[in-house]
Design an enzyme around this catalytic site. Structure first.
Site, PDB file in Angstrom:
ATOM      1  CB  SER A 195     -22.760 105.762 107.408  1.00  0.00           C
ATOM      2  OG  SER A 195     -21.418 105.243 107.327  1.00  0.00           O
TER       3      SER A 195
ATOM      4  CE  LYS B   6     -18.022 106.647 107.447  1.00  0.00           C
ATOM      5  NZ  LYS B   6     -18.251 105.235 106.993  1.00  0.00           N
TER       6      LYS B   6
ATOM      7  CB  SER C  90     -21.674 103.316 104.321  1.00  0.00           C
ATOM      8  OG  SER C  90     -22.740 102.911 105.632  1.00  0.00           O
TER       9      SER C  90
HETATM   10  N1  GLN Z   1     -26.510 102.008 106.724  1.00  0.00           N
HETATM   11  C1  GLN Z   1     -25.956 100.554 107.042  1.00  0.00           C
HETATM   12  C2  GLN Z   1     -26.566 100.884 108.171  1.00  0.00           C
HETATM   13  O1  GLN Z   1     -26.931 101.510 109.180  1.00  0.00           O
HETATM   14  C3  GLN Z   1     -25.030 100.431 106.142  1.00  0.00           C
HETATM   15  C4  GLN Z   1     -23.655 101.630 107.182  1.00  0.00           C
HETATM   16  C5  GLN Z   1     -22.857 101.107 106.615  1.00  0.00           C
HETATM   17  O2  GLN Z   1     -22.186 100.128 105.688  1.00  0.00           O
HETATM   18  N2  GLN Z   1     -21.825 101.502 107.354  1.00  0.00           N
HETATM   19  O3  GLN Z   1     -25.690 100.000 109.516  1.00  0.00           O
END
Ligand code: GLN
Length: 453
Positions: A128, A53, A152
């Protein structure tokens, strides 16, 4: 042995061209992998092509976090987990697209544009770490790293039909991972099998003196043991705690429970009475931490600077930050600043901390009775690109089943359990007590043996 790997690495630019419409990749770093192939060590990951990532640092490569503010930044050092992949012989070929600074559930909040789901390009791949999920699901790479703060890795794994593990907090060093919410962030693994997920996890797990929150727990190799898997006590959620779950996902959940009972595993209902407050607490605590972590991107210390001839210091800050960050990141910085502000600190932040402790207590109680908890990963199937970007609350709800484990710091993994409507993948989540990754792998392998055709 190395010939096929060499060919596969050499084929990455063409393969990327073919799947460019999915927009899963920010940087093709396969030329460097090809150059370094002779010198690459032999190790557990020698046969694997890998993606990381774009919030993970790799010396000499860009790390954008899909944000305008980091465009042009070149990492001066390598994240510990990334170095461990290289040390284990892995070949890093792509840096993957994501929600800006890992804030989102759809991989639409990227300055490089949205990532598309390989099962249906009109749908989101989840987020994400959407890009990492996609490159694994399409077979471009064998495994990829993402980061999981509230879901994420697990949620995009479910949306793309692959395995996605969030290890125990402290299990994998966060050194070199750009911080979002430091008391939640964990580097996680995507792969197409339990075995590969476990191998990559073993390569990156372990203590690191450069991350003071990393744990000195020993890392044990995983070998599947059907007897051990069948001895695990399983907890499932009571129907009231599954409200709002898509009926087809619910049906698959029930089928999996029936399979486990059929295998002779003891299954019992386990309530998580405080988990329903998880989302609210998560969005208070993580925005608070994010507002502090992202303060450094001010155009002076870090981040792109916007400056005109008559800019004073104040306007350098505001112009750099307003133009450098996208709307979701700005929203979270404002929310986080607000919940930490004088007069509101106890009302929001203090209460959210108490909820976090209550949820941790729920899991402590649960794992005194069972070894594995089986839950859905997501309440819904992947949604249409564009359908939720203007409704942040709806987007936040897709983390319903993943944030409680993040608040508690326990390991959790989304596993693919076949398809539902329109051939879209369904994922379910296995979680265990702190450092209980091995139990998760045992159970995952038992299920994989059954469901893989
Ligand atoms: N979808 C969650 C958020 O928007 C998780 C994001 C993540 O785990 N980086 O914070």
């Amino acid at each position: 042995m190395t010939q096929p790997v060499r060919d596969r690495i050499a084929g990455i630019p063409a393969a990327l061209q073919e799947q460019s419409a999915l927009n899963a990749v920010i940087a093709d770093i396969s030329p460097a992998a090809l150059d370094g192939l002779e010198a690459a060590p032999e190790g557990a990951l020698s046969q694997l092509l890998l993606g990381i990532k774009d919030n993970l640092n790799l010396a000499g490569s860009a790390a954008t976090c899909a944000s305008r503010t980091l465009q042009g930044y070149i990492s001066t050092y390598t994240a510990t987990a990334v170095q461990q992949l290289l040390d284990a012989g892995g070949h890093l070929v792509v840096k993957t697209n994501m929600d800006e600074f890992a804030m989102g559930s759809s991989s639409e909040y990227s300055c490089f544009g949205p990532v598309h789901n390989p099962h249906d390009a009109d749908l989101v791949p989840g987020g994400s770490s959407g890009g990492s999920a996609v490159v694994v699901a399409t077979g471009l790479v064998d495994a990829a790293l993402g980061s999981d703060t509230g879901g994420s890795v697990r949620q995009p794994a479910a949306f793309c039909g692959i395995y996605g593990l969030k290890p125990t907090y402290g299990r994998v060093s966060r050194y070199g991972l750009v911080a979002f919410a430091s008391s939640f962030d964990q580097i996680g693994v995507f792969a197409r099998s339990t075995g590969t997920t476990a191998s990559v996890y073993q390569a990156i797990a372990g203590h690191d003196a450069r991350d003071s929150t990393s744990a000195p727990e020993p890392v044990r190799p995983f070998e599947f043991d059907g007897q051990r898997a069948r001895s695990l006590r399983v907890g499932i959620l009571p129907p009231a705690e599954l409200a709002g779950l898509d009926p087809e996902i619910l049906e698959r959940y029930r089928e999996l429970i029936a399979f486990m009972e059929g295998e002779g595993l003891p299954v019992q209902e386990i309530s998580l009475p405080h988990a329903g407050h998880g989302i609210a607490a998560y969005y208070i605590l993580t925005t608070a931490e994010a507002s502090s972590n992202l303060a450094r991107f001010d155009g002076i210390r870090y981040g792109r600077r916007l400056q005109t001839a008559d800019s004073d210091l104040e306007s350098v800050y505001t112009d750099s930050r307003s133009s450098g960050f996208g709307p979701e990141v700005q929203r979270r910085i404002m929310l986080g600043t607000y919940v930490l502000s004088a007069g509101y600190m106890d009302k929001y932040y203090g209460r959210a901390q108490r909820v976090r402790r209550s949820i941790q207590g729920d899991f402590t109680a649960a794992f005194s009775e069972v070894d594995i908890l089986l839950t859905p990963t997501t309440p819904t199937f992947p949604f249409a690109i564009g359908s939720q970007v203007d409704n942040p609350l709806a987007m936040y709800l897709s983390d319903l089943f993943t944030v409680p484990m993040s608040l508690a710091g326990i390991p959790a993994m989304s596993i693919p359990v076949g398809q539902g409507r329109n051939g879209l993948p369904i994922g379910l989540q296995l979680c265990a007590t702190t450092f209980g990754e091995e139990s998760i792998f045992q159970m995952s392998q038992l299920i994989e043996n059954q469901f893989q055709t």
